[in-house]
Scaffold this motif. Structure first.
Motif, short mmCIF file in Angstrom:
data_model
loop_
_atom_site.label_atom_id
_atom_site.label_comp_id
_atom_site.label_asym_id
_atom_site.label_seq_id
_atom_site.Cartn_x
_atom_site.Cartn_y
_atom_site.Cartn_z
N VAL A 246 0.74 -1.30 -0.13
CA VAL A 246 -0.03 0.04 0.12
C VAL A 246 0.76 1.32 0.12
O VAL A 246 0.73 2.15 -0.68
CB VAL A 246 -1.17 -0.02 1.13
CG1 VAL A 246 -1.80 1.41 1.26
CG2 VAL A 246 -2.04 -1.33 1.11
N ALA A 247 1.83 1.09 0.91
CA ALA A 247 2.80 2.48 1.17
C ALA A 247 3.25 2.72 -0.55
O ALA A 247 3.58 3.95 -0.94
CB ALA A 247 4.02 2.30 2.12
N THR A 248 3.94 1.72 -1.00
CA THR A 248 4.48 1.88 -2.38
C THR A 248 3.67 2.28 -3.52
O THR A 248 4.09 3.24 -4.28
CB THR A 248 5.35 0.44 -2.84
OG1 THR A 248 5.96 -0.03 -2.13
CG2 THR A 248 5.94 0.61 -3.93
N THR A 249 2.28 1.99 -3.34
CA THR A 249 1.51 2.27 -4.41
C THR A 249 1.27 4.00 -3.96
O THR A 249 1.14 4.61 -5.16
CB THR A 249 0.13 1.51 -4.02
OG1 THR A 249 0.47 0.34 -4.45
CG2 THR A 249 -0.72 1.86 -5.44
N PHE A 250 1.03 4.30 -2.95
CA PHE A 250 0.50 5.45 -2.74
C PHE A 250 1.65 6.58 -3.16
O PHE A 250 1.39 7.62 -3.40
CB PHE A 250 0.15 5.75 -1.19
CG PHE A 250 -1.15 5.60 -1.00
CD1 PHE A 250 -2.32 5.85 -1.65
CD2 PHE A 250 -1.36 4.74 0.43
CE1 PHE A 250 -3.68 5.41 -1.35
CE2 PHE A 250 -2.87 4.35 0.56
CZ PHE A 250 -3.83 4.64 -0.43
N ILE A 251 2.98 6.10 -2.87
CA ILE A 251 4.00 7.00 -3.03
C ILE A 251 4.26 7.17 -4.70
O ILE A 251 4.54 8.29 -5.11
CB ILE A 251 5.60 6.23 -2.51
CG1 ILE A 251 5.57 6.37 -1.05
CG2 ILE A 251 6.61 6.88 -3.23
CD1 ILE A 251 6.47 5.44 -0.56
N SER A 252 3.95 5.97 -5.54
CA SER A 252 4.06 6.18 -6.97
C SER A 252 2.97 5.32 -7.68
O SER A 252 3.39 4.17 -8.19
CB SER A 252 5.59 6.16 -7.44
OG SER A 252 5.49 6.24 -8.65
N PRO A 253 1.87 5.93 -7.62
CA PRO A 253 0.71 4.94 -8.03
C PRO A 253 0.85 4.46 -9.71
O PRO A 253 0.51 3.75 -10.23
CB PRO A 253 -0.74 5.58 -7.81
CG PRO A 253 0.06 6.95 -7.75
CD PRO A 253 1.30 7.02 -7.17
N TYR A 254 1.58 5.64 -10.60
CA TYR A 254 1.50 5.46 -11.80
C TYR A 254 3.11 4.99 -12.31
O TYR A 254 3.67 4.92 -13.40
CB TYR A 254 1.39 6.63 -12.83
CG TYR A 254 -0.08 7.31 -12.28
CD1 TYR A 254 -1.21 6.72 -13.17
CD2 TYR A 254 -0.29 8.21 -11.79
CE1 TYR A 254 -2.37 6.92 -12.75
CE2 TYR A 254 -1.67 8.42 -11.19
CZ TYR A 254 -2.58 7.96 -11.93
OH TYR A 254 -3.89 8.27 -11.84
N TYR A 255 3.95 4.43 -11.54
CA TYR A 255 5.28 3.59 -11.52
C TYR A 255 4.75 2.59 -12.57
O TYR A 255 3.89 1.84 -12.34
CB TYR A 255 5.66 3.29 -10.30
CG TYR A 255 7.14 2.39 -10.62
CD1 TYR A 255 8.22 3.18 -10.44
CD2 TYR A 255 7.11 1.16 -10.87
CE1 TYR A 255 9.54 2.25 -10.61
CE2 TYR A 255 8.47 0.57 -11.08
CZ TYR A 255 9.34 1.20 -10.82
OH TYR A 255 10.77 0.47 -11.02
N ARG A 256 5.58 2.34 -13.57
CA ARG A 256 5.33 1.17 -14.61
C ARG A 256 6.38 0.05 -14.55
O ARG A 256 7.35 0.25 -14.12
CB ARG A 256 5.72 1.99 -16.14
CG ARG A 256 4.88 3.21 -16.43
CD ARG A 256 3.53 2.93 -16.89
NE ARG A 256 2.56 3.95 -17.27
CZ ARG A 256 1.51 4.07 -17.87
NH1 ARG A 256 0.86 2.56 -18.29
NH2 ARG A 256 0.49 4.99 -17.90
#
Length: 264
Positions: free
Chosen positions: A117-127
């Motif tokens: 969850v933390a990783t997703t919130f930090i950069s949700p559009y990381y490819r």
């Protein structure tokens, strides 16, 4: 492997399982009451690393590797272990606040969920998988993970489901603090570095002033004092008459000043 040992050393499966839980696993899994936990406080650290199924371990390791790799790419590796521990501690505390709901709690799912969850919130559009049509946004990958966690909650009681959800919440809480400029993992990272330095044989040691040699000092060991003679003074005066006082060197200025003080 520990459970396998009990299977081979007990007469039947029921006895093997009973002895395995009572004599071995209860020393690592988190107990279901505060009073029991106070007698085994280390279980808040050992429970996240205790599993009964190889497939559950494999699944947690796979998700941890996936999200941990992305988090390391975004912000380095200093946040992975502290964030994992925050997630597991949230899960452990939520379990302890349900006394008697289950016999004990174990597993790394809450810690993995916090990292996800933390990783997703930090950069949700990381490819991820950029070779596939420009890449898949991280939030889609994370949504699949959350859905897989929520779908598995049907097989859990409330005591098993709440720690899983608490781990996801821990990741969101961490991001909210991080957005305000407060990194909750920094103190733990510094503590780990301090512990590492205690056992580092190559760490620099301070040297006392007693063993400091003169050639290592910032100050010269002596100061050169020019010898004042009448002929030397006359030569300086002649130089002033020819080229002016600005042409004197620092040493000649010192000699001239000393001669004036001696005359005074």
């Amino acid at each position: 492997m520990a459970r396998t040992y009990f299977y081979f050393t007990r007469p039947d499966e029921a006895t093997a399982l009973r002895d395995f839980y009572q004599q071995f696993f209860t020393w690592f899994a988190l107990p279901n009451t505060w009073s029991e936990w106070l007698h085994k406080p280390w279980t808040i650290l050992s429970a996240p690393f205790s599993h009964l199924s190889v497939w559950v371990i494999f699944g947690n390791m796979l998700w941890l590797w996936s999200f941990g790799y992305i988090l390391q790419d975004l912000s380095g590796n200093r946040k992975i272990i502290p964030l994992f521990l925050y997630g597991t501690w949230f899960g452990c505390l939520s379990f302890l606040f349900q006394p008697g709901a289950a016999e004990f709690y174990f597993g790394a799912s809450a810690g993995v969920g916090a990292i996800a969850v933390a990783t997703t919130f930090i950069s949700p559009y990381y490819r991820i998988f950029p070779m596939v049509n420009g890449g898949i946004p991280l939030w889609i990958f994370s949504l699949l993970y959350v859905l897989s966690v929520l779908s598995s909650l049907n097989s859990y009681s409330l005591a098993g489901a709440l720690p899983q959800v608490s781990g996801l919440i821990a990741g969101g809480v961490y991001y909210l603090f991080l957005r305000e400029g407060i990194d909750l993992t920094e103190w733990m990272s510094r503590f780990f570095e301090w512990c590492n330095e205690l056992f580092n044989p190559e760490k620099p040691t301070k040297t006392g002033a007693k063993g400091k040699l003169f050639y290592m000092s910032e100050h010269p060991p002596f100061r050169k004092t020019a010898h004042v003679t009448q002929s030397r003074i006359d030569a300086i005066l002649d130089k002033i008459n020819k080229s002016g006082i600005e042409s004197l060197t620092e040493e000649e200025h010192t000699i001239l000043n000393r001669s004036r003080n001696e005359l005074d």
